[in-house]
Scaffold this active site. Structure first.
Site, short mmCIF file in Angstrom:
data_model
loop_
_atom_site.label_atom_id
_atom_site.label_comp_id
_atom_site.label_asym_id
_atom_site.label_seq_id
_atom_site.Cartn_x
_atom_site.Cartn_y
_atom_site.Cartn_z
N CYS A 272 -5.32 28.65 -13.09
CA CYS A 272 -5.16 30.10 -13.02
C CYS A 272 -5.46 30.65 -11.61
O CYS A 272 -4.73 30.37 -10.68
CB CYS A 272 -6.02 30.78 -14.08
N HIS B 237 -4.22 29.10 -19.14
CA HIS B 237 -5.54 28.65 -19.57
C HIS B 237 -5.44 27.75 -20.81
O HIS B 237 -5.83 28.15 -21.91
CB HIS B 237 -6.44 29.84 -19.88
N GLU C 118 -7.27 25.53 -21.66
CA GLU C 118 -8.62 25.19 -22.13
C GLU C 118 -9.22 26.25 -23.05
O GLU C 118 -10.25 26.01 -23.69
CB GLU C 118 -9.56 24.99 -20.92
#
Length: 315
Positions: A142, A237, A239
């Protein structure tokens, strides 16, 4: 195979409860295995939450991964106990003389801040320049992807008028579908975004030599890599936990920012309903591919022999 993390790290018990194979330092020292050495530079405010998210993804691989945590400076944190930082995080000077198989640089809530106004910008540049000589492959997430593009290609900061927030559908680049990072990918997949940064595929294609591997009509470039796979850029993202976008949305509401409801996240776009996860399998596959093809298949067995000059472009 497991990830190896400190015995008392909060992520250890969280991941074990999720039935993820975690090996503590105590057990790992008894095994005669060369684990991958991965450094996680955590720029996010809620460091415990973020480190757990990334360790969850790093665990889904047949490779043993030794994760070390790095902080950008020694300033006090408003969201992470000082004791946690002092116990589990290293300062850059402590690792400067070492080599690592992989480096992950997380995102940061700096989407509207100019690079030169970031308090640790020069320090971050120092780390990224160091990585070129000491790390086999670096994964930029990001905001870090935007920072990496500035460092490697001197691209100016490009910012969207409105924040991109939600779960977006992406398509793989069919011309590069055999790229190692895309192995096992479906033709289209979902991934979360939460950013102001603008990553236009046309702009990146025109101003860089990156392989642009996956894009979205709404979110722009999602996944790109240098030809030698030593620098990988993920603009979203993968994660994120199920509730991360939810928490960010309510944080922005409380700050009076009038945020847009995250796209394709809540059932019927109703924030009163529990969000559902639609990106987890993609996130695990992406990280497994990075660990295997960009790190494990490229790195020397003896890290002391690492040299940036040993890497050549794929033909």
């Amino acid at each position: 195979m497991p990830i190896k993390i400190p015995d008392q790290l909060p992520a250890t018990n969280i991941l074990r409860r999720e039935n993820i194979f975690v090996m503590t330092e105590t057990r790992a020292v008894s095994q005669n295995i060369r684990p991958l050495k991965v450094l996680l530079l955590n720029l996010m405010p809620k460091k415990i939450e973020t480190e757990t998210q990334f360790m969850r993804l790093l665990s889904n691989s047949p490779l043993q991964v030794d994760v070390e945590l790095l902080r950008i400076d020694n300033r006090p944190s408003k969201n992470t106990p000082t004791e946690h930082l002092d116990t589990f995080y290293r300062q850059f000077e402590a690792v400067r003389g070492r080599n690592f198989d992989g480096l992950i640089v997380t995102g940061a809530p700096l989407g509207l801040v100019q690079f030169e106004d970031v308090i640790y910008w020069e320090h971050l540049q120092d780390v990224m320049n160091w990585a070129h000589q000491h790390v086999t492959s670096t994964l930029y997430i990001c905001w870090a992807a935007q920072a990496g593009l500035k460092l490697l290609y001197d691209l100016p900061k490009k910012t969207r008028k409105e924040k991109l927030s939600g779960v977006y559908r992406h398509q793989v680049n069919r011309e590069l579908s055999k790229h190692p990072l895309l192995r096992g990918f479906d033709d289209s997949f979902l991934a979360p975004h939460s950013r102001y940064a603008d990553f236009s595929p046309h702009y990146l294609d025109e101003h860089t030599d990156l392989d642009i591997l996956a894009t979205s009509n709404e979110a722009g470039t999602y996944l790109a890599a240098t030809k030698d796979k030593r620098n990988v850029f993920v603009t979203g993202h993968p994660e994120y936990d199920a509730h991360t976008l939810h928490d960010e949305y309510h944080r922005d509401l409380e700050e009076g920012m009038e945020p847009v409801i995250p796209i394709n996240y809540y059932p019927d776009d109703d924030p009163s309903q529990p969000p559902y996860v639609s990106w987890r399998s993609h996130g695990h596959l992406l990280f497994a591919n990075w660990l295997n093809y960009c790190v494990y298949q490229q790195t020397p067995f003896d890290l002391d022999t690492f040299s940036a000059s040993n890497f050549t472009l794929d033909e």
